[in-house]
Write a protein that holds these residues in place. Sequence first.
Motif, PDB file in Angstrom:
ATOM      1  N   MET A 198     -10.435   7.144 -13.685  1.00 55.26           N
ATOM      2  CA  MET A 198      -9.531   7.429 -12.574  1.00 55.26           C
ATOM      3  C   MET A 198      -8.091   7.421 -13.099  1.00 55.26           C
ATOM      4  O   MET A 198      -7.693   6.548 -13.848  1.00 55.26           O
ATOM      5  CB  MET A 198      -9.712   6.399 -11.457  1.00 55.26           C
ATOM      6  N   ALA A 199      -7.307   8.381 -12.669  1.00 57.05           N
ATOM      7  CA  ALA A 199      -5.920   8.498 -13.099  1.00 57.05           C
ATOM      8  C   ALA A 199      -5.066   7.384 -12.490  1.00 57.05           C
ATOM      9  O   ALA A 199      -5.348   6.896 -11.391  1.00 57.05           O
ATOM     10  CB  ALA A 199      -5.370   9.857 -12.711  1.00 57.05           C
ATOM     11  N   LYS A 200      -4.026   7.026 -13.204  1.00 50.61           N
ATOM     12  CA  LYS A 200      -3.133   5.944 -12.786  1.00 50.61           C
ATOM     13  C   LYS A 200      -1.683   6.408 -12.834  1.00 50.61           C
ATOM     14  O   LYS A 200      -1.336   7.344 -13.549  1.00 50.61           O
ATOM     15  CB  LYS A 200      -3.286   4.744 -13.729  1.00 50.61           C
ATOM     16  N   VAL A 201      -0.848   5.735 -12.046  1.00 50.68           N
ATOM     17  CA  VAL A 201       0.591   5.966 -12.067  1.00 50.68           C
ATOM     18  C   VAL A 201       1.309   4.626 -12.157  1.00 50.68           C
ATOM     19  O   VAL A 201       0.716   3.576 -11.917  1.00 50.68           O
ATOM     20  CB  VAL A 201       1.083   6.746 -10.818  1.00 50.68           C
ATOM     21  N   ARG A 202       2.579   4.705 -12.474  1.00 53.11           N
ATOM     22  CA  ARG A 202       3.413   3.509 -12.563  1.00 53.11           C
ATOM     23  C   ARG A 202       4.362   3.496 -11.371  1.00 53.11           C
ATOM     24  O   ARG A 202       5.005   4.506 -11.075  1.00 53.11           O
ATOM     25  CB  ARG A 202       4.211   3.545 -13.855  1.00 53.11           C
ATOM     26  N   VAL A 203       4.456   2.353 -10.684  1.00 52.91           N
ATOM     27  CA  VAL A 203       5.392   2.194  -9.577  1.00 52.91           C
ATOM     28  C   VAL A 203       6.135   0.876  -9.743  1.00 52.91           C
ATOM     29  O   VAL A 203       5.590  -0.086 -10.272  1.00 52.91           O
ATOM     30  CB  VAL A 203       4.694   2.244  -8.191  1.00 52.91           C
ATOM     31  N   THR A 204       7.385   0.865  -9.288  1.00 53.62           N
ATOM     32  CA  THR A 204       8.196  -0.349  -9.343  1.00 53.62           C
ATOM     33  C   THR A 204       8.703  -0.660  -7.949  1.00 53.62           C
ATOM     34  O   THR A 204       9.234   0.221  -7.269  1.00 53.62           O
ATOM     35  CB  THR A 204       9.385  -0.181 -10.315  1.00 53.62           C
ATOM     36  N   LEU A 205       8.522  -1.895  -7.536  1.00 52.49           N
ATOM     37  CA  LEU A 205       9.025  -2.375  -6.257  1.00 52.49           C
ATOM     38  C   LEU A 205      10.069  -3.447  -6.536  1.00 52.49           C
ATOM     39  O   LEU A 205       9.835  -4.350  -7.345  1.00 52.49           O
ATOM     40  CB  LEU A 205       7.909  -2.949  -5.401  1.00 52.49           C
ATOM     41  N   VAL A 206      11.212  -3.326  -5.884  1.00 46.50           N
ATOM     42  CA  VAL A 206      12.272  -4.319  -6.026  1.00 46.50           C
ATOM     43  C   VAL A 206      12.183  -5.249  -4.821  1.00 46.50           C
ATOM     44  O   VAL A 206      12.347  -4.822  -3.671  1.00 46.50           O
ATOM     45  CB  VAL A 206      13.661  -3.647  -6.094  1.00 46.50           C
ATOM     46  N   GLU A 207      11.868  -6.505  -5.094  1.00 41.84           N
ATOM     47  CA  GLU A 207      11.743  -7.483  -4.020  1.00 41.84           C
ATOM     48  C   GLU A 207      13.115  -7.805  -3.448  1.00 41.84           C
ATOM     49  O   GLU A 207      14.146  -7.461  -4.017  1.00 41.84           O
ATOM     50  CB  GLU A 207      11.056  -8.751  -4.535  1.00 41.84           C
ATOM     51  N   ARG A 208      13.119  -8.487  -2.328  1.00 45.46           N
ATOM     52  CA  ARG A 208      14.370  -8.793  -1.617  1.00 45.46           C
ATOM     53  C   ARG A 208      15.357  -9.595  -2.450  1.00 45.46           C
ATOM     54  O   ARG A 208      16.567  -9.477  -2.276  1.00 45.46           O
ATOM     55  CB  ARG A 208      14.053  -9.527  -0.317  1.00 45.46           C
ATOM     56  N   ASP A 209      14.857 -10.401  -3.374  1.00 42.66           N
ATOM     57  CA  ASP A 209      15.744 -11.206  -4.220  1.00 42.66           C
ATOM     58  C   ASP A 209      16.201 -10.451  -5.467  1.00 42.66           C
ATOM     59  O   ASP A 209      16.883 -11.010  -6.323  1.00 42.66           O
ATOM     60  CB  ASP A 209      15.077 -12.523  -4.611  1.00 42.66           C
ATOM     61  N   GLY A 210      15.805  -9.186  -5.590  1.00 43.00           N
ATOM     62  CA  GLY A 210      16.200  -8.371  -6.722  1.00 43.00           C
ATOM     63  C   GLY A 210      15.204  -8.339  -7.864  1.00 43.00           C
ATOM     64  O   GLY A 210      15.343  -7.547  -8.796  1.00 43.00           O
ATOM     65  N   ARG A 211      14.192  -9.180  -7.796  1.00 42.52           N
ATOM     66  CA  ARG A 211      13.164  -9.189  -8.857  1.00 42.52           C
ATOM     67  C   ARG A 211      12.372  -7.899  -8.792  1.00 42.52           C
ATOM     68  O   ARG A 211      11.982  -7.454  -7.713  1.00 42.52           O
ATOM     69  CB  ARG A 211      12.241 -10.391  -8.691  1.00 42.52           C
ATOM     70  N   GLU A 212      12.127  -7.287  -9.936  1.00 46.97           N
ATOM     71  CA  GLU A 212      11.364  -6.057 -10.004  1.00 46.97           C
ATOM     72  C   GLU A 212       9.920  -6.347 -10.389  1.00 46.97           C
ATOM     73  O   GLU A 212       9.661  -7.118 -11.315  1.00 46.97           O
ATOM     74  CB  GLU A 212      11.970  -5.091 -11.019  1.00 46.97           C
ATOM     75  N   VAL A 213       9.005  -5.732  -9.662  1.00 46.95           N
ATOM     76  CA  VAL A 213       7.586  -5.832  -9.974  1.00 46.95           C
ATOM     77  C   VAL A 213       7.119  -4.429 -10.320  1.00 46.95           C
ATOM     78  O   VAL A 213       7.164  -3.529  -9.477  1.00 46.95           O
ATOM     79  CB  VAL A 213       6.767  -6.384  -8.781  1.00 46.95           C
ATOM     80  N   THR A 214       6.702  -4.239 -11.561  1.00 55.27           N
ATOM     81  CA  THR A 214       6.206  -2.939 -11.994  1.00 55.27           C
ATOM     82  C   THR A 214       4.697  -3.006 -12.104  1.00 55.27           C
ATOM     83  O   THR A 214       4.145  -3.916 -12.732  1.00 55.27           O
ATOM     84  CB  THR A 214       6.835  -2.528 -13.342  1.00 55.27           C
ATOM     85  N   ILE A 215       4.062  -2.052 -11.485  1.00 55.46           N
ATOM     86  CA  ILE A 215       2.610  -1.931 -11.511  1.00 55.46           C
ATOM     87  C   ILE A 215       2.316  -0.721 -12.391  1.00 55.46           C
ATOM     88  O   ILE A 215       2.597   0.417 -12.006  1.00 55.46           O
ATOM     89  CB  ILE A 215       2.035  -1.766 -10.094  1.00 55.46           C
ATOM     90  N   ASP A 216       1.797  -0.967 -13.580  1.00 59.19           N
ATOM     91  CA  ASP A 216       1.615   0.099 -14.557  1.00 59.19           C
ATOM     92  C   ASP A 216       0.370   0.946 -14.327  1.00 59.19           C
ATOM     93  O   ASP A 216       0.319   2.083 -14.783  1.00 59.19           O
ATOM     94  CB  ASP A 216       1.553  -0.485 -15.974  1.00 59.19           C
ATOM     95  N   GLU A 217      -0.613   0.405 -13.651  1.00 61.28           N
ATOM     96  CA  GLU A 217      -1.858   1.140 -13.493  1.00 61.28           C
ATOM     97  C   GLU A 217      -2.293   1.194 -12.037  1.00 61.28           C
ATOM     98  O   GLU A 217      -3.393   0.785 -11.671  1.00 61.28           O
ATOM     99  CB  GLU A 217      -2.943   0.530 -14.372  1.00 61.28           C
ATOM    100  N   ALA A 218      -1.417   1.745 -11.197  1.00 59.62           N
ATOM    101  CA  ALA A 218      -1.743   1.920  -9.781  1.00 59.62           C
ATOM    102  C   ALA A 218      -2.631   3.154  -9.643  1.00 59.62           C
ATOM    103  O   ALA A 218      -2.324   4.215 -10.187  1.00 59.62           O
ATOM    104  CB  ALA A 218      -0.463   2.086  -8.973  1.00 59.62           C
ATOM    105  N   ALA A 219      -3.717   3.010  -8.944  1.00 59.19           N
ATOM    106  CA  ALA A 219      -4.688   4.094  -8.832  1.00 59.19           C
ATOM    107  C   ALA A 219      -4.186   5.213  -7.924  1.00 59.19           C
ATOM    108  O   ALA A 219      -3.701   4.963  -6.826  1.00 59.19           O
ATOM    109  CB  ALA A 219      -6.010   3.560  -8.292  1.00 59.19           C
ATOM    110  N   ILE A 220      -4.308   6.423  -8.414  1.00 54.31           N
ATOM    111  CA  ILE A 220      -3.989   7.591  -7.593  1.00 54.31           C
ATOM    112  C   ILE A 220      -4.934   7.594  -6.393  1.00 54.31           C
ATOM    113  O   ILE A 220      -6.123   7.317  -6.517  1.00 54.31           O
ATOM    114  CB  ILE A 220      -4.111   8.882  -8.424  1.00 54.31           C
ATOM    115  N   GLY A 221      -4.372   7.876  -5.229  1.00 57.58           N
ATOM    116  CA  GLY A 221      -5.150   7.886  -3.994  1.00 57.58           C
ATOM    117  C   GLY A 221      -5.027   6.611  -3.189  1.00 57.58           C
ATOM    118  O   GLY A 221      -5.319   6.597  -2.002  1.00 57.58           O
ATOM    119  N   GLU A 222      -4.598   5.529  -3.843  1.00 53.88           N
ATOM    120  CA  GLU A 222      -4.358   4.265  -3.134  1.00 53.88           C
ATOM    121  C   GLU A 222      -3.015   4.342  -2.429  1.00 53.88           C
ATOM    122  O   GLU A 222      -2.127   5.084  -2.824  1.00 53.88           O
ATOM    123  CB  GLU A 222      -4.340   3.086  -4.114  1.00 53.88           C
ATOM    124  N   SER A 223      -2.846   3.518  -1.402  1.00 54.93           N
ATOM    125  CA  SER A 223      -1.540   3.462  -0.746  1.00 54.93           C
ATOM    126  C   SER A 223      -0.620   2.534  -1.534  1.00 54.93           C
ATOM    127  O   SER A 223      -1.074   1.604  -2.211  1.00 54.93           O
ATOM    128  CB  SER A 223      -1.672   2.958   0.695  1.00 54.93           C
TER     129      SER A 223
END
Length: 109
Positions: free
Chosen positions: A1-26
Amino acid sequence: MAKVRVTLVERDGREVTIDEAAIGESLMAVAKSAGVDGILGECGGGCACATCHVYIEPEWQDAVGPPDVLEEMTLDGVSHIVQANSRLGCQILLREELDGLRVAVAPPQ
């Protein structure tokens, strides 16, 4: 299954990067799985609660696209924190074009 990378910046400024988020997932589902602070998804992805509210980084707005009518109605419930780049993570399905997506977690309702 193909994957993408997404980064979410939390309210305190901390960045969480998800390197293997599955395509098709929310975005909400992968953020919850990664323990991103502020992404609750209380309605389970039903576009009913806005507890996965995010702000799309400007360079990603066109790729993500605008909210549909139902999502706009849900965002109306948190209009005091809605911005032009507001979206609900449960309504953003990951696809190849979103590889590298960056969003910020919205303030609490």
